[in-house]
Design a protein around this motif. Structure first.
Motif, PDB file in Angstrom:
ATOM      1  N   ARG A  41       0.735  -1.062   0.013  1.00  0.00           N
ATOM      2  CA  ARG A  41       0.017  -0.007  -0.004  1.00  0.00           C
ATOM      3  C   ARG A  41       0.947   1.257  -0.122  1.00  0.00           C
ATOM      4  NH1 ARG A  41      -4.851  -1.140   3.721  1.00  0.00           N
ATOM      5  NH2 ARG A  41      -5.710   0.600   2.590  1.00  0.00           N
ATOM      6  N   VAL A  42       0.311   2.307  -0.484  1.00  0.00           N
ATOM      7  CA  VAL A  42       1.037   3.551  -0.428  1.00  0.00           C
ATOM      8  C   VAL A  42       0.163   4.655   0.260  1.00  0.00           C
ATOM      9  CG1 VAL A  42       0.324   4.276  -2.962  1.00  0.00           C
ATOM     10  CG2 VAL A  42       2.182   5.071  -2.019  1.00  0.00           C
ATOM     11  N   LEU A  43       0.691   5.645   0.944  1.00  0.00           N
ATOM     12  CA  LEU A  43      -0.069   6.738   1.542  1.00  0.00           C
ATOM     13  C   LEU A  43      -0.132   7.752   0.731  1.00  0.00           C
ATOM     14  CD1 LEU A  43      -0.891   7.827   4.517  1.00  0.00           C
ATOM     15  CD2 LEU A  43       1.363   8.775   4.661  1.00  0.00           C
ATOM     16  N   LEU A  44      -1.336   8.267   0.605  1.00  0.00           N
ATOM     17  CA  LEU A  44      -1.500   9.593  -0.023  1.00  0.00           C
ATOM     18  C   LEU A  44      -2.421  10.450   0.483  1.00  0.00           C
ATOM     19  CD1 LEU A  44      -2.273   7.877  -3.628  1.00  0.00           C
ATOM     20  CD2 LEU A  44      -0.151   8.905  -2.825  1.00  0.00           C
ATOM     21  N   LEU A  45      -2.244  11.711   0.241  1.00  0.00           N
ATOM     22  CA  LEU A  45      -3.035  12.846   0.964  1.00  0.00           C
ATOM     23  C   LEU A  45      -3.685  13.688  -0.286  1.00  0.00           C
ATOM     24  CD1 LEU A  45       0.046  13.818   2.907  1.00  0.00           C
ATOM     25  CD2 LEU A  45      -1.884  12.579   3.838  1.00  0.00           C
ATOM     26  N   ARG A  46      -4.870  14.146   0.038  1.00  0.00           N
ATOM     27  CA  ARG A  46      -5.655  14.818  -0.899  1.00  0.00           C
ATOM     28  C   ARG A  46      -5.557  16.116  -0.548  1.00  0.00           C
ATOM     29  NH1 ARG A  46     -11.753  13.335  -2.430  1.00  0.00           N
ATOM     30  NH2 ARG A  46     -10.352  11.932  -4.175  1.00  0.00           N
TER      31      ARG A  46
END
Length: 162
Positions: A47-52
């Motif tokens: 999994r990869v951590l992303l921010l909006r």
């Protein structure tokens, strides 16, 4: 566990509400790394951590360099500020120029990143609207710059990721 992250020379600093992103099928996305719906477990490195951001784009954690700071140090500092995660910068993955609005050019430098504590849930800072953990198959459908998608693909294929 591993992640990709970026250093960039411009990041908006606007307070925003905090929410946890829902999954692509409308189910709430769990904030824990290893738990997925229906009791299935997936390795955290999948999994990869992303921010909006305020433009409703998903992006990797990152931010502006401080005077005298190296890009890899910036990535580690920005991840801590934006998610409370402690991390170790890995290999340089990609560089590209992003044009978020007309007349603005942002140099993006992406690194592979290894979080130091995989049991800690990332916490959303005031700098972003949402936070999410995504599998590789979900990335193509997300609203985000193609350069970030390319960097994430590079990290998933990188031999030093695991």
């Amino acid at each position: 566990m591993s992640r990709a992250a970026s250093t960039r020379y411009w990041v908006p600093k606007v307070p925003r509400p905090t929410t946890i992103r829902e999954g692509l099928h409308g189910r709430p996305r769990p904030p824990r790394l290893a738990r997925l719906g229906q009791g299935r477990r997936r390795r955290p490195e999948d999994r990869v951590l992303l921010l909006r951001n305020e433009r409703r784009e998903w992006e990797l954690p990152g931010g502006r360099l401080e005077l005298g700071e190296e890009p890899a140090e910036c990535v580690v500092r920005e991840i801590a500020e934006e998610t409370t995660w402690d991390a170790k910068a890995g290999p340089l993955l990609d560089t590209w120029v992003y044009r978020p609005i007309p007349g603005r050019h942002v140099l993006i430098v992406t690194y592979g990143v290894h979080p130091l504590d995989t049991a800690t849930t990332p916490v959303l800072s005031h700098e972003h609207k949402e936070i999410g953990l995504f599998g590789r198959a979900e990335i193509p459908d997300l609203f985000m710059p193609d350069g970030y998608k390319r960097s994430i693909d590079t990290w998933f294929d990188h031999p030093h990721r695991a």
